[in-house]
Design a protein around this motif. Structure first.
Motif, PDB file in Angstrom:
ATOM      1  N   PRO A 164     -54.625 -50.165 -22.877  1.00  0.00           N
ATOM      2  CA  PRO A 164     -54.546 -49.410 -24.305  1.00  0.00           C
ATOM      3  C   PRO A 164     -55.946 -48.631 -24.243  1.00  0.00           C
ATOM      4  O   PRO A 164     -55.740 -47.529 -25.085  1.00  0.00           O
ATOM      5  N   TYR A 277     -49.216 -52.310 -21.052  1.00  0.00           N
ATOM      6  CA  TYR A 277     -49.654 -51.768 -22.306  1.00  0.00           C
ATOM      7  C   TYR A 277     -48.540 -51.059 -23.150  1.00  0.00           C
ATOM      8  O   TYR A 277     -48.764 -50.637 -24.226  1.00  0.00           O
ATOM      9  N   GLY A 282     -50.018 -52.916 -26.535  1.00  0.00           N
ATOM     10  CA  GLY A 282     -50.268 -51.359 -27.026  1.00  0.00           C
ATOM     11  C   GLY A 282     -50.615 -51.298 -28.372  1.00  0.00           C
ATOM     12  O   GLY A 282     -50.648 -50.292 -29.038  1.00  0.00           O
TER      13      GLY A 282
END
Ligand code: F6P
Length: 551
Positions: A164, A277, A282
């Protein structure tokens, strides 16, 4: 051939053929290869999604590529790929399926783990994330005192941070610029301190990202973040619910920590941390860029997943990139691989790839439990290219090491740069093209002499060239293109692990340090005896205590 019955890789006829071919090619020059084939510059290219991939500047011929594909066939790379995509438990040491591709599967796909279709759950979580992200972005979700959330602090480490954090930088121009988004990973309290020192707790949301929810760094930082928040707000634990959410596979530990599982976004043990992610991990990114952009990114991942699944070996880009890495690592003794993006927004891209590649393929034990007798994963390194040019490119150009490199660049600067700053883009890209040219073709002594250089300086100003590079060029750095790039590297890493016969999805090598840190900590704090502590570490611990004024 399964992992157990497989002939040792370096004893297969395909390996031997490559070794012989390497000897025959000798020190073949890229200048010669281009002279012999005028079509090489356009012929040695492939397209995948929006990515144009040029591999002409590699020390390979058609025969090299054919032999590398034979090696991939002999090691059944595509067989293992299909087993992964079917949800088989190819992470054998942890007895887990490996299904990051399910995270971007369409709603109507069916992918089963232990007889259960996992796709509906993936979309249910994505929908919940989207709902939550919109509530934050619109101001509907407020903090304990009723104020709108303006700051997001993601607390996580490794795969729960690097993905992220990287993607947030990459997609900065797509983010809501009114939101402050920060990433805290280091157990060094300075990281958290710097992240929150100018924030108003009443407007701050902590996103605690941890697959296991047992990682000491993250739990320590999360605990300190909670203390900070409650102190700042002068509130009791009831304030936690509006300021903490969790991203995890471990509901029990999330609840033990004091976060309501209604505020938990789930993922599953078949998602490796470094492949996560595009899952609930995320969430901070989704809040920053919005759910639509996040879905565009997932679409990009899917384009390359489909390509990897269906493209024949001759035009399969992840296969090609994986095999090129094997060519240099196993047949040219290259120890490292540089990834050099020509985009400021990709400043954390290589750091992300370090975990993806090195935690996946940094292994000396094969899937058969035996030590491998061949090189496995390379040291992956690099920073944005132009900065590197003024730092370490000297060594790539004229040093004694072979360093294959990926150059990643874009035809268009990002849309919101404004005319004044956009104007610099051609200069950036001129450097991008010039560097791969210089690395490949160098400058001969005669060319140096022709410039009137004094004879004693000729060797210093000569560039031998022959440094192999891949050029990856796309029109623009969009969310989809980011997804495409990440999936490309994920599958490249997969290909290499499959050929080397290692489990690319476990990470036992990180465990010993964790255990020892737990054992050493009481020695630092209380001066406790640590049984079996070696003499060097014992002396260092004593020195540390002395420097801290502890008796
Ligand atoms: O998400 P978690 O469980 O906190 O783990 C963080 C990271 O720690 C590791 O297990 C390595 O220590 C990584 O594989 C993982 O990405």
């Amino acid at each position: 051939m399964n992992a157990e019955s497989r002939t040792r890789l370096n004893q297969t006829p395909e390996w031997t053929a490559l070794a012989e071919h390497r000897d025959q090619l000798g020190d073949v020059e890229l200048r010669e290869l281009f002279a012999a084939d005028p079509g090489r510059g356009t012929g040695y290219t492939l397209e995948v999604g929006d990515l144009h991939v040029d591999y002409s500047k590699h020390l390979v011929t058609d025969e090299t590529l054919r032999l590398l594909r034979e090696l991939a066939a002999a090691t059944d790379v595509f067989g293992l790929r299909d087993a992964m995509l079917r949800g088989e438990k190819i992470n054998t040491t942890e007895d887990r399926a490996v299904l990051h591709t399910a995270l971007r599967a369409p709603r109507d796909a069916v992918i089963e783990v232990d007889g259960e279709n996992v796709v509906p759950a993936v979309h249910a979580v994505l929908d919940r994330m989207a709902g939550f992200a919109e509530r934050i972005r619109s101001g509907e979700w407020t903090g304990h005192t009723g104020r709108r959330i303006k700051n997001i602090v993601n607390v996580g480490i490794g795969g729960s941070d690097l993905g992220p954090a990287m993607a947030y930088e990459v997609l900065r121009s797509y983010t809501d610029r009114d939101l402050v988004v920060r990433f805290v990973s280091n157990v060094d309290g300075a990281d958290l301190h710097e992240a929150v020192r100018d924030l108003d707790a009443a407007e701050t949301l902590f996103v605690i990202a941890s697959k296991t929810f047992t990682t000491i760094e993250t739990i320590t930082n999360a605990t300190s973040a909670r203390d900070w928040l409650l102190t700042e707000l002068k509130a009791g634990p009831e304030a936690v619910a509006k300021h903490f959410v969790a991203l995890s596979t471990n509901a029990g530990k999330v609840s033990d920590f004091g976060i309501d599982t209604a505020n938990m976004f789930e993922f599953w043990d078949w998602v490796g941390g470094r492949y996560s992610y595009d899952s609930a991990i995320g969430l901070s990114l989704m809040i920053a860029i919005g759910p639509d952009r996040f879905r565009e990114m997932l679409d990009g991942f899917r384009i390359v997943d489909e390509h990897f699944r269906t493209a024949p070996a001759e035009s399969n880009v992840p296969l090609l990139l994986g095999l090129l890495g094997i060519w240099y690592g196993n047949f040219h003794d290259a120890q490292s691989h540089a990834v050099l993006p020509y985009s400021h927004y990709l400043s954390k891209f290589t750091a992300y790839l370090q975990q993806l590649d090195m935690e996946s393929n940094g292994k000396y034990v094969g899937r058969d439990g035996q030590e491998v007798e061949w090189q496995t994963g390379p040291v992956v390194w690099g920073t944005p290219g132009t900065n590197g040019q003024h730092a370490y490119y000297q060594l790539i150009h004229q040093g004694t090491k072979l360093i294959p490199a990926d150059f990643i660049g874009f035809a268009e600067p990002v849309a919101d740069l404004g005319e004044r700053f956009r104007a610099q883009h051609d200069l950036l890209m001129a450097n991008f093209f010039a560097q791969t040219q210089a690395l490949a073709f160098g400058k001969t002594p005669d060319e140096v002499r022709a410039e009137g250089v004094a004879e004693d300086l000729v060797p210093h100003k000569t560039f031998k060239g022959n440094h192999p590079t891949t050029t990856i060029l796309a029109k623009e750095l969009t969310p989809s293109v980011l997804g495409q790039l990440i999936a490309l590297y994920e599958h490249k890493v997969f290909v290499q692990g499959a050929v080397w016969n290692i489990d690319s999805f476990d990470q036992w090598g990180v465990e010993l340090g964790k255990v020892l840190a737990k054992r050493v900590e009481p020695a630092l704090t209380e001066g406790a005896e640590v049984p079996g502590l070696d003499a060097s570490t014992q002396a260092l611990v004593a020195k540390y205590r002395e420097l801290r004024g502890r008796k």
